[in-house]
Design an enzyme around this catalytic site. Structure first.
Site, PDB file in Angstrom:
ATOM      1  N   GLU A 149       0.729  -5.296   0.309  1.00  0.00           N
ATOM      2  CA  GLU A 149       1.671  -5.189  -0.804  1.00  0.00           C
ATOM      3  C   GLU A 149       2.796  -6.199  -0.632  1.00  0.00           C
ATOM      4  OE1 GLU A 149       3.183  -1.159  -1.258  1.00  0.00           O
ATOM      5  OE2 GLU A 149       4.954  -2.081  -2.193  1.00  0.00           O
ATOM      6  N   HIS A 150       3.231  -6.389   0.605  1.00  0.00           N
ATOM      7  CA  HIS A 150       4.268  -7.394   0.850  1.00  0.00           C
ATOM      8  C   HIS A 150       3.765  -8.798   0.589  1.00  0.00           C
ATOM      9  CE1 HIS A 150       7.853  -5.526   2.810  1.00  0.00           C
ATOM     10  NE2 HIS A 150       7.054  -4.499   2.736  1.00  0.00           N
ATOM     11  N   GLU A 226      11.746  -3.304   7.492  1.00  0.00           N
ATOM     12  CA  GLU A 226      11.626  -2.194   6.547  1.00  0.00           C
ATOM     13  C   GLU A 226      11.313  -0.901   7.279  1.00  0.00           C
ATOM     14  OE1 GLU A 226       9.670  -3.410   3.067  1.00  0.00           O
ATOM     15  OE2 GLU A 226       9.341  -1.352   2.375  1.00  0.00           O
TER      16      GLU A 226
END
Lengths: 535, 273
Positions: A149-150, A226
């Site tokens: 996703e990143h 994160e």
């Protein structure tokens, strides 16, 4: 026609007789018609009001006396007023159910499904929902979906990163993604007329992502950062730990973020393997909501997504095996934290189970609470009343996370270190009440709250599109609001009692707790509170 | 955040704060944090759970470990690094497979647990009752005292028509070997004439032997055997006449002579009491 001339010394709308009950309710119902509708359209039906003396000035003065809300809305040219201008004063709940446009569903030859709802908005949300998440990952590649996703927006073969960003920005669009345990979504919010560009960009992002080594290395530290930041969100930590203990040893126990070790060691090959084994057409849905036409969307899908593969290497179709639920607990004690975050859950129903609706009603009976709620001792949920009066907690919510074959039905609460025992006691007491003594009035209230929240959540193209995507992945079709409504109406108190007993009564719970949790009772005590000797 | 409490608050006014920073795997040691410029070398292969080896597992690329004297020592983890241990050694066989739902075996597991608990509870209650009874009954009369309460008499030593007196429980016990004529007479007595109506057969187990306590029911004197108008006993104190069955016939006594509990273990012996 008799005339009623009434001089009110203190005009209260309270009802004291049968006549005033009827009259006052009617007056209150008709007042907005007079306030708002007459303002805009003199000829419209004005409810039960009869003007004694029709006069231009009279109407104007009535409207001036009307609610400030009406005036503010008129100034803002709000859509509510615009819809009123169509001659309807209000849209009833029934109308909002039946008037909802139908969600149309088609499938391409390679199995990719396309679903859309044409709502008539000027914007649209379009995206790809994929049946892929942390549940499909193994210990070795846990976190690959999140990493991917990143990497998604780091540039494609046709549009390197800057070009991609420029494309998106110039459309004024939002491009985002999320990964959860069973679903992954990449979606774009844009103007309705930009649908073709949006679909093109999405197909690029998904199918021709560069995944350059340099970007992967750079994203590593972002992912690690994160991971560190998410430690500050204790609700996520607590619920992640709940899954980790409840589904220990199974893929559902994996967190979406993955362990830090994997963030440091996942390679490009891992990500490529992940894509090739999970991003397959039969597991994807192209969903859209807004000012889109289904035919146009299908055409775009055929153009861009026909090439998505539907075959697996070595015919190794990943099959989701059932996940064992373990009644267990995990305690992360840290007396320096100001508040304790605690979640207790039992195994719940799967998304497609018929028990879902009664369980949702049951959760609405318990409801949610925050210390900032102003209702105090007049809140309708019993647990919320207790929480407010006894200062039991800062917040609580009843939740039900459902997956394809299992679920977690629970209560999550945040409290200070001196009220954990009481809050846990009353939460489990609320569960026992659900299993034994829930009444018709509880159900009626909960049904209304649930219906309101279901309708209220669909307040934009993005929630609607998300709803479409998830429904098609979970159920194979979009479940319309009218169907939810019918299923909710069918719930009876006995049904709630029986179904709650089936899932909650005398079952081993999973508990996760973070913070100053010394007061949290021993697991055996909490297990004993899952049944009542009096029954 | 898990923290190892290493507080020494009492000493804080007397100690300087000293922080040691431990080198992380990717980043070099930052000397600015350390008061004394000491470098600590890290052996990342060390298997023990020391702060040096744990440091390698923290998500942050840098010192995520702190140690000091008058503040906490801490090692910070990401919550996703926490591995739930494998409890397979403790699981029931039905739950060993992580790919099988636990719902199916739920009923049988609960039934088993509750049955075992229930059975243990019953056994436990019974055991407790037994132990309690044993302790409490230890306070009751002991065997020698109980033995003194019984008397064993050899009946062969008592000739026919003769009454023998024994001391039993502090009272005289009359055992009389009745003749056939006496038995017949007593059995023929009409109930209506008796002050305390009792038939002879209700007062004897074997008609040959009449066993009564020799205490007059009037005021407690000892009657004389083979005396009186009715061929039985006569109390000299106030003139109560008893018959050969020990029943009151004449005189002030209100009741018949008391018949104690006795049994005949064999023909020749009687145990009274």
């Amino acid at each position: 026609m008799p005339w009623l001339i009434e001089i009110n010394a203190s005009p209260t709308m309270g009802t004291s007789t049968a006549v005033t009950t009827r009259l006052c309710a009617a007056v209150q119902g008709d007042t907005p018609w007079v306030d708002l509708d007459l303002w805009l359209d003199r000829g419209v039906h004005n409810g039960g009001f009869q003007l004694i003396y029709k006069q231009e000035k009279m109407a104007a003065s009535v409207c001036r006396v009307g609610s400030t809300v009406g005036r503010a809305l008129a100034k803002a040219r709000s859509p509510i007023l615009l819809s009123l201008r169509r001659g309807q004063a209000t849209v009833t709940y029934a109308q909002s159910l039946l008037g909802a446009p139908e969600t149309r569903l088609t499938a391409l030859d390679n199995g990719l499904r396309i679903a859309s709802e044409e709502t008539g908005h000027g914007t649209c949300t379009v995206g790809l929902w994929i049946s892929c998440g942390s549940r499909y990952e193994t210990e070795k590649n846990n976190g690959a979906g999140f990493f991917l996703e990143h990497m998604a927006f780091k540039g494609t073969k046709k549009h390197p990163q800057m070009a991609l960003e420029h494309q998106v920005e110039s459309m004024g669009a939002h491009l985002s993604a999320y990964t959860s345990r069973e679903h992954t979504a990449y979606y774009m919010k844009t103007l309705a007329k930009d649908l073709p560009k949006a679909v093109a960009l999405l197909s690029e992002v998904l199918q021709s992502n560069v995944l350059s080594e340099a970007d992967i290395e750079q994203q590593r530290s972002v992912v690690l950062k994160e991971l560190e930041e998410v430690e500050g969100s204790l609700q996520d930590v607590c619920l992640d730990l709940l899954h980790a203990t409840a589904f220990q040893g199974t893929p559902l126990g994996h967190s979406v973020l993955g362990p830090s070790q994997n963030a440091r060691t996942l390679s490009r090959q891992d990500l490529v393997d992940f894509i090739s084994s999970h991003y397959k057409a039969p597991r994807m849905v192209l969903a859209a909501a807004g000012g889109v036409t289904h035919e146009e969307l299908v055409g775009l899908a055929k153009q861009h997504f026909s090439g998505v593969s539907f075959e697996y290497e070595d015919d190794a179709v990943p099959v989701l095996s059932p996940c064992r639920f373990s009644g267990s607990e995990i305690r992360m004690r840290d007396d320096d934290m100001p508040l304790a975050h605690i979640a207790i859950a039992v195994e719940g129903a799967s998304a497609a189970s018929p028990d879902i609706v009664p369980l949702m009603v049951a959760n609405s009976i318990i409801g949610s609470y925050d210390i900032t709620f102003g209702g105090g001792k007049h809140l309708s949920s019993r647990l919320a009343r207790l929480a407010s009066e006894e200062s039991l907690c800062h917040s609580f919510q009843a939740f039900h996370s459902s997956y394809s074959d299992t679920g977690l039905l629970g209560i999550y609460f945040v409290t200070d270190k001196h009220h954990i025992d009481d809050m846990m006691h009353w939460s489990q007491n609320a569960w026992m009440n659900l299993c034994t003594t829930v009444t018709e009035s509880d159900i009626a209230r909960a049904k209304n709250a649930l219906k309101a929240s279901l309708v209220g959540q669909l307040n934009g193209t993005t929630p609607i599109c998300d709803d479409i995507g998830r429904h098609v992945l979970n159920y194979g079709r979009r479940i319309p609001l009218a169907e939810w409504d019918a299923r909710i109406n069918a719930v009876t108190p006995k049904m709630v009692r029986d179904i709650c007993s089936k899932y909650i009564y005398d079952k081993c719970p999973a508990v996760s707790a973070v913070g100053p949790i010394e007061q949290l009772p021993d697991y055996n005590r909490m297990r004993s509170a899952m049944y009542w000797l009096r029954f | 955040m898990m923290s190892l409490a290493a507080r020494s608050g009492a000493f804080s006014p007397y100690l300087q704060a000293t922080n040691y920073a431990v080198a992380g795997p990717l980043k070099a040691l930052i000397p600015g944090v350390v008061v004394k410029g000491e470098k600590v070398l890290v052996d990342t292969k060390k298997p023990f759970l020391t702060r040096e080896s744990l440091n390698g597992q923290s998500p942050k690329t840098g010192p995520a470990v702190s140690v000091s004297i008058n503040a906490k020592a801490a090692v910070r983890f990401a919550h996703t690094d926490i591995k739930v241990p494998d409890f397979s050694d403790y699981r029931r066989p039905e739950l060993l497979d992580p790919n099988k739902s636990s719902q199916e075996s739920s009923e049988s597991r609960k039934t088993f647990s509750y049955l075992v608990t229930g059975a243990t509870a019953v056994v436990g209650v019974y055991t407790a009752k037994t132990v309690a009874t044993q302790f409490i009954s230890s306070m009751s009369a002991s065997a020698d005292v109980l033995a003194m309460s019984k008397i064993e008499v050899k009946l062969g030593e008592i000739p026919e028509g003769k009454n023998m007196t024994f001391k039993w429980r502090g009272k005289p016990l009359f055992i009389r070997h009745r003749t056939e004529k006496e038995i017949a007479t007593e059995e023929a007595v009409d109930m209506a004439v008796l002050r305390d109506p009792q038939h002879d057969k209700d007062r004897v187990a074997k008609p040959k032997w009449i066993i009564v306590i020799g205490v007059c029911t009037h005021l407690g004197c000892v009657p004389i055997a083979n005396a009186g108008d009715y061929g039985g006993y006569y109390c000299p104190c106030h003139g109560s006449h008893y018959d050969a069955s020990g029943r009151i016939r004449k005189g002030p006594a209100p009741l018949n002579l008391e018949v104690p509990y006795y049994e005949f273990p064999d023909e020749d012996t009687v145990i009274v009491g």
